[in-house]
Write a protein that holds these residues in place. Structure first.
Motif, PDB file in Angstrom:
ATOM      1  N   TYR A   9      81.716 -54.016 -57.095  1.00  0.00           N
ATOM      2  CA  TYR A   9      82.847 -54.023 -56.156  1.00  0.00           C
ATOM      3  C   TYR A   9      83.743 -55.256 -56.262  1.00  0.00           C
ATOM      4  O   TYR A   9      84.963 -55.124 -56.358  1.00  0.00           O
ATOM      5  CB  TYR A   9      82.370 -53.827 -54.716  1.00  0.00           C
ATOM      6  CG  TYR A   9      81.820 -52.459 -54.428  1.00  0.00           C
ATOM      7  CD1 TYR A   9      82.505 -51.306 -54.801  1.00  0.00           C
ATOM      8  CD2 TYR A   9      80.600 -52.300 -53.787  1.00  0.00           C
ATOM      9  CE1 TYR A   9      81.994 -50.043 -54.534  1.00  0.00           C
ATOM     10  CE2 TYR A   9      80.077 -51.040 -53.512  1.00  0.00           C
ATOM     11  CZ  TYR A   9      80.780 -49.922 -53.893  1.00  0.00           C
ATOM     12  OH  TYR A   9      80.280 -48.675 -53.631  1.00  0.00           O
ATOM     13  N   LEU A  19      85.844 -48.498 -60.149  1.00  0.00           N
ATOM     14  CA  LEU A  19      85.532 -48.151 -58.764  1.00  0.00           C
ATOM     15  C   LEU A  19      84.821 -46.802 -58.652  1.00  0.00           C
ATOM     16  O   LEU A  19      83.877 -46.662 -57.868  1.00  0.00           O
ATOM     17  CB  LEU A  19      86.813 -48.133 -57.922  1.00  0.00           C
ATOM     18  CG  LEU A  19      86.638 -47.845 -56.437  1.00  0.00           C
ATOM     19  CD1 LEU A  19      85.764 -48.915 -55.785  1.00  0.00           C
ATOM     20  CD2 LEU A  19      87.984 -47.760 -55.747  1.00  0.00           C
ATOM     21  N   HIS A  49      76.541 -46.342 -56.139  1.00  0.00           N
ATOM     22  CA  HIS A  49      76.148 -46.781 -54.794  1.00  0.00           C
ATOM     23  C   HIS A  49      75.510 -45.622 -54.022  1.00  0.00           C
ATOM     24  O   HIS A  49      74.479 -45.782 -53.372  1.00  0.00           O
ATOM     25  CB  HIS A  49      77.369 -47.306 -54.043  1.00  0.00           C
ATOM     26  CG  HIS A  49      77.046 -47.931 -52.731  1.00  0.00           C
ATOM     27  ND1 HIS A  49      77.066 -49.287 -52.545  1.00  0.00           N
ATOM     28  CD2 HIS A  49      76.673 -47.401 -51.539  1.00  0.00           C
ATOM     29  CE1 HIS A  49      76.734 -49.561 -51.296  1.00  0.00           C
ATOM     30  NE2 HIS A  49      76.491 -48.430 -50.662  1.00  0.00           N
TER      31      HIS A  49
END
Length: 191
Positions: free
Chosen positions: A15, A61, A68
């Protein structure tokens, strides 16, 4: 460490790299902190390729979000999810490669700048990076002010960020393959 916790650690590390890449690419559009160079089209060609925004940003991203989600509970729910994390990590590595190549080209060719009263050019394009260590050559660029240092520093940051992104994505490929082949570490907890 189980494959899910490792995925979570990798995604959380991605991130800030994604954010850094996007910010650096945006800043490159505003040498001397002025918008007139964008309006007039006096921006280094590699900045327009948006390597930091597309490669290090968007293509970094998307895998970070999926990785994630894969490791959100600490342990992965299935092998299929780990397989897709490998695919997304490969996309992130490809984005990092794109960002690195664009930043390397921007660094090696030098900035677009005004070299006399009306002429805009990339004076260091064929200089084999001699301009990097020869500070007297920087005076060749009359406008924007300090554009050589500005471009060099931001392109270097983009190269470093893309290397870290590639390493993290390669780690997730290995982690995802381990989770896909060897299984995940789901543990049943008692009441």
């Amino acid at each position: 460490m189980c494959t899910g916790k490792c995925s979570l650690c990798i995604s959380v590390s991605l991130y800030p790299i994604v954010l850094l890449s996007i910010i650096c690419n945006i800043l490159l559009f505003f040498p001397d902190w002025d918008v007139k160079y964008v309006r007039e089209g006096h921006i280094t060609e590699q900045v327009k390729y948006m390597g930091g925004f597309i490669g290090g940003g968007v293509l970094g991203l998307i895998p970070a979000l999926y990785i994630h989600l894969t490791g959100e509970d600490g342990c992965c729910a299935n092998r299929f999810g780990m397989f897709f994390s490998v695919v997304f990590a490969a996309v992130g590595a490809a984005g990092a490669a794109y960002s690195f190549i664009v930043a390397l080209l921007g660094f090696s060719e030098g900035p677009l700048c005004r070299i006399d009263d009306k002429k805009w050019d990339t004076p260091f394009k064929n200089g084999n990076l001699t301009y990097v260590s020869n500070h007297q050559m920087w005076a060749t660029c009359l406008e924007p002010r300090n554009v050589v240092q500005f471009n060099m520093s931001l392109f270097l940051v983009l190269m470093g960020a893309s290397c870290l992104q590639a390493l993290l994505c390669a780690s997730q490929v290995i982690n995802g393959l381990a989770g896909c082949i060897c299984g995940t570490c789901n543990r049943k907890e008692g009441p």
